[in-house]
Scaffold this motif. Structure first.
Motif, PDB file in Angstrom:
ATOM      1  N   ARG A  65     122.955 110.473  62.967  1.00 20.39           N
ATOM      2  CA  ARG A  65     124.310 110.827  63.383  1.00 20.39           C
ATOM      3  C   ARG A  65     125.054 109.637  63.970  1.00 20.39           C
ATOM      4  O   ARG A  65     126.283 109.540  63.858  1.00 20.39           O
ATOM      5  CB  ARG A  65     124.264 111.978  64.383  1.00 20.39           C
ATOM      6  CG  ARG A  65     123.829 113.306  63.755  1.00 20.39           C
ATOM      7  CD  ARG A  65     123.543 114.365  64.818  1.00 20.39           C
ATOM      8  NE  ARG A  65     123.095 115.615  64.208  1.00 20.39           N
ATOM      9  CZ  ARG A  65     122.607 116.644  64.890  1.00 20.39           C
ATOM     10  NH1 ARG A  65     122.496 116.568  66.213  1.00 20.39           N
ATOM     11  NH2 ARG A  65     122.221 117.739  64.266  1.00 20.39           N
ATOM     12  N   TYR A  84     117.257 112.501  63.745  1.00 25.53           N
ATOM     13  CA  TYR A  84     118.616 112.935  63.427  1.00 25.53           C
ATOM     14  C   TYR A  84     119.649 112.309  64.356  1.00 25.53           C
ATOM     15  O   TYR A  84     120.828 112.179  63.988  1.00 25.53           O
ATOM     16  CB  TYR A  84     118.727 114.465  63.408  1.00 25.53           C
ATOM     17  CG  TYR A  84     118.485 115.177  64.721  1.00 25.53           C
ATOM     18  CD1 TYR A  84     119.408 115.121  65.755  1.00 25.53           C
ATOM     19  CD2 TYR A  84     117.338 115.937  64.920  1.00 25.53           C
ATOM     20  CE1 TYR A  84     119.185 115.792  66.965  1.00 25.53           C
ATOM     21  CE2 TYR A  84     117.104 116.607  66.112  1.00 25.53           C
ATOM     22  CZ  TYR A  84     118.036 116.526  67.125  1.00 25.53           C
ATOM     23  OH  TYR A  84     117.827 117.183  68.316  1.00 25.53           O
ATOM     24  N   GLU A  85     119.231 111.899  65.554  1.00 23.99           N
ATOM     25  CA  GLU A  85     120.156 111.213  66.464  1.00 23.99           C
ATOM     26  C   GLU A  85     120.495 109.820  65.935  1.00 23.99           C
ATOM     27  O   GLU A  85     121.642 109.368  66.040  1.00 23.99           O
ATOM     28  CB  GLU A  85     119.545 111.121  67.862  1.00 23.99           C
ATOM     29  CG  GLU A  85     119.373 112.478  68.537  1.00 23.99           C
ATOM     30  CD  GLU A  85     118.702 112.379  69.890  1.00 23.99           C
ATOM     31  OE1 GLU A  85     119.260 112.938  70.855  1.00 23.99           O
ATOM     32  OE2 GLU A  85     117.628 111.759  69.993  1.00 23.99           O
ATOM     33  N   TYR A  86     119.506 109.137  65.357  1.00 26.18           N
ATOM     34  CA  TYR A  86     119.779 107.856  64.709  1.00 26.18           C
ATOM     35  C   TYR A  86     120.741 108.051  63.538  1.00 26.18           C
ATOM     36  O   TYR A  86     121.671 107.265  63.337  1.00 26.18           O
ATOM     37  CB  TYR A  86     118.480 107.228  64.190  1.00 26.18           C
ATOM     38  CG  TYR A  86     117.582 106.659  65.253  1.00 26.18           C
ATOM     39  CD1 TYR A  86     117.792 105.374  65.755  1.00 26.18           C
ATOM     40  CD2 TYR A  86     116.493 107.383  65.743  1.00 26.18           C
ATOM     41  CE1 TYR A  86     116.941 104.829  66.723  1.00 26.18           C
ATOM     42  CE2 TYR A  86     115.643 106.848  66.711  1.00 26.18           C
ATOM     43  CZ  TYR A  86     115.876 105.581  67.196  1.00 26.18           C
ATOM     44  OH  TYR A  86     115.039 105.040  68.153  1.00 26.18           O
ATOM     45  N   LYS A 124     113.860 108.791  70.768  1.00 27.39           N
ATOM     46  CA  LYS A 124     115.029 109.436  70.159  1.00 27.39           C
ATOM     47  C   LYS A 124     114.612 110.143  68.885  1.00 27.39           C
ATOM     48  O   LYS A 124     113.757 109.658  68.142  1.00 27.39           O
ATOM     49  CB  LYS A 124     116.112 108.399  69.827  1.00 27.39           C
ATOM     50  CG  LYS A 124     116.848 107.847  71.026  1.00 27.39           C
ATOM     51  CD  LYS A 124     117.857 106.781  70.615  1.00 27.39           C
ATOM     52  CE  LYS A 124     118.908 107.286  69.657  1.00 27.39           C
ATOM     53  NZ  LYS A 124     119.940 106.259  69.373  1.00 27.39           N
ATOM     54  N   ARG A 125     115.217 111.289  68.636  1.00 25.75           N
ATOM     55  CA  ARG A 125     114.930 112.029  67.415  1.00 25.75           C
ATOM     56  C   ARG A 125     115.613 111.347  66.225  1.00 25.75           C
ATOM     57  O   ARG A 125     116.682 110.755  66.368  1.00 25.75           O
ATOM     58  CB  ARG A 125     115.381 113.479  67.541  1.00 25.75           C
ATOM     59  CG  ARG A 125     114.665 114.200  68.697  1.00 25.75           C
ATOM     60  CD  ARG A 125     114.850 115.687  68.646  1.00 25.75           C
ATOM     61  NE  ARG A 125     114.248 116.336  69.805  1.00 25.75           N
ATOM     62  CZ  ARG A 125     112.955 116.658  69.905  1.00 25.75           C
ATOM     63  NH1 ARG A 125     112.128 116.368  68.919  1.00 25.75           N
ATOM     64  NH2 ARG A 125     112.490 117.250  71.000  1.00 25.75           N
TER      65      ARG A 125
END
Length: 304
Positions: free
Chosen positions: A140, A136-138, A133-134
């Protein structure tokens, strides 16, 4: 409607505008060129403009090579506040208004201290992947994650202007030049510069002036490229050979047959670089790399 297929092969040097992702640039160029096999070397954040090299056709095989070439940037760092993304796109997370001029001698030393091999911790709002997972996904999803460490080499990091105060604001800014390796986060470099000065800092402007061996003077603005047809795009393509820094070898007919069949070769003399770019009848055919353990030449890239 875009063509379904195209045989275009080569490199497009694009001057990417602000406000667009690198993926968005590639998607637009795929539509107008009709070439499905297309990719870019070295992502630029949406708020960064400048050189983005896009590979089409067989040139996509060289993306890993293109990304090893140092990149050059011109930017601005502002001292007195920091954001969650370490650039001007993010929300402010720390402020420390300045009450006096920064010491230019100490600042120059801080720039110099960040040159060389360094370890960076990228911002949470970045595309670095952790467990698939990127980051920024964490962010957000408000999920906890341990920020990874990344190695980078800073070949040059130096101020190019005098410090100046922002109009009616308690912050100072300075322009800089940076020459960096693959994988460097220049916004993190700006943030770390602030840490060296005991201050929060934010990268507030950035332009890539050179990348993958091409300068911004060689780049064509994206909006101009979007006005071209396939023939116009073809005329803008740089040949693969322009980015190959290896010794040239012209093949005999017998050697050409060997290379076409992917044969390993032991009869060629070893070169200092350990690579040959191979031509037959003045056409680039392949790149071969010397394998030390086997003491022979093996195919690295094949372009036919």
């Amino acid at each position: 409607m875009a063509k379904q297929t195209s045989n275009l092969t080569g490199l497009l040097v694009v001057n990417k505008p602000k406000g667009m992702t690198s993926f968005g640039v590639v998607a637009r160029l795929r539509r107008i060129s009709g070439q499905k096999k297309i990719g870019h070397a070295g992502t630029l954040d949406p708020n960064v403009d400048g050189v983005l090299v896009v590979a089409l056709g067989k040139a996509t095989k060289l993306i890993d090579l293109l990304q090893t070439v140092p990149k050059t940037y011109q930017g601005t760092v502002t001292f007195g506040y920091a954001t969650e993304s370490q650039d001007s796109d993010g929300a402010v997370v720390e402020e420390k208004p300045l009450v006096k001029d920064l010491d230019p001698v100490a600042l120059k030393a801080a720039f110099k201290s960040l040159e060389g091999d360094i370890i960076q911790i990228p911002p949470i709002y970045s595309a670095v992947k952790v467990n698939g997972k990127r980051l920024y996904e964490y962010a957000r999803a408000n999920e906890p994650v341990e920020l990874p460490q990344r190695e980078a080499t800073i070949y040059e990091f130096a101020p190019t202007s005098a410090l100046e105060w922002l109009p009616d604001q308690p912050y100072q800014r300075i322009d800089f030049d940076a020459v960096v390796s693959k994988g460097t986060y220049v916004r993190t470099l700006a943030y770390d510069l602030g840490q060296k000065m005991g201050l929060p800092a934010t990268m507030t402007k950035l332009t890539r002036t050179a990348g993958s061996g091409f300068s911004i003077e060689q780049a064509t603005p994206l909006d101009e490229l979007m006005e071209l047809d396939e023939a116009g795009i073809a005329a803008k393509l740089k040949p693969i050979a322009d980015v190959l820094p290896y010794e040239r070898k012209d093949l005999t007919e017998e050697e050409f047959t060997w290379v076409k069949n992917g044969r390993k070769i032991s009869s060629w003399p070893k070169t200092e670089q350990g690579f040959y770019q191979l031509y037959f009848e003045d056409q680039l055919v392949a790149v071969y790399r010397y394998n030390e353990e086997e003491a022979l030449w093996r195919s690295r890239y094949f372009f036919l």
